[in-house]
Design a protein around this motif. Structure first.
Motif, PDB file in Angstrom:
ATOM      1  N   VAL A 131      -3.833   0.486  -2.638  1.00 25.48           N
ATOM      2  CA  VAL A 131      -3.173  -0.780  -2.917  1.00 25.48           C
ATOM      3  C   VAL A 131      -2.463  -0.651  -4.256  1.00 25.48           C
ATOM      4  O   VAL A 131      -3.082  -0.315  -5.266  1.00 25.48           O
ATOM      5  CB  VAL A 131      -4.185  -1.945  -2.955  1.00 25.48           C
ATOM      6  CG1 VAL A 131      -3.508  -3.238  -3.382  1.00 25.48           C
ATOM      7  CG2 VAL A 131      -4.850  -2.103  -1.601  1.00 25.48           C
ATOM      8  N   CYS A 132      -1.155  -0.881  -4.277  1.00 27.24           N
ATOM      9  CA  CYS A 132      -0.400  -0.732  -5.520  1.00 27.24           C
ATOM     10  C   CYS A 132       0.098  -2.065  -6.051  1.00 27.24           C
ATOM     11  O   CYS A 132       0.453  -2.168  -7.219  1.00 27.24           O
ATOM     12  CB  CYS A 132       0.756   0.248  -5.330  1.00 27.24           C
ATOM     13  SG  CYS A 132       1.950  -0.273  -4.109  1.00 27.24           S
TER      14      CYS A 132
ATOM     15  N   VAL B 152       0.849  -1.184   0.000  1.00 25.77           N
ATOM     16  CA  VAL B 152       0.000   0.000   0.000  1.00 25.77           C
ATOM     17  C   VAL B 152       0.890   1.240   0.000  1.00 25.77           C
ATOM     18  O   VAL B 152       1.834   1.330   0.776  1.00 25.77           O
ATOM     19  CB  VAL B 152      -0.924   0.021   1.239  1.00 25.77           C
ATOM     20  CG1 VAL B 152      -1.769   1.278   1.270  1.00 25.77           C
ATOM     21  CG2 VAL B 152      -1.800  -1.223   1.273  1.00 25.77           C
TER      22      VAL B 152
END
Length: 73
Positions: free
Chosen positions: A29-30, A24
Motif C-alpha cells: 500500500v503506497c 497498491v
C-alpha cells in the motif's frame, strides 16, 4: 477578559465507515485517501461520554467542505 466556563468538558471518540481510495504498488500500500465529505451514519462510540455522541456527531457533520485526507508518499 473572557470568563472561562466551569462546565466539565465532554469528550467522545466515535467511528463510522467512510469510502477510501487505496493505491497498491508491487504488493505494498503506497497511498490511502479518505473521502471525509461522507455524512456521518451509524456512529459507534470508541471511548468517552456516550451521552455526548449525538451532539458530537452534529458538530462533526455540519456540512462544512472538508478536503480528503491523504496518507502515503
Amino acid at each position: 477578559m473572557t470568563k472561562l466556563s466551569s462546565a466539565t468538558p465532554r469528550r467522545v471518540v466515535f467511528q463510522y465507515l467512510v469510502p477510501v481510495h487505496v493505491e497498491v504498488e508491487d504488493g505494498l500500500v503506497c497511498s490511502v485517501t479518505v473521502i471525509d465529505e461522507t455524512p456521518v451514519e451509524n456512529p459507534t462510540v470508541v471511548e468517552g461520554d456516550a451521552d455526548y455522541l449525538e451532539a458530537a456527531v452534529k458538530a462533526a457533520d455540519d456540512g462544512q467542505p472538508w478536503p480528503s485526507w491523504q496518507f502515503g508518499f
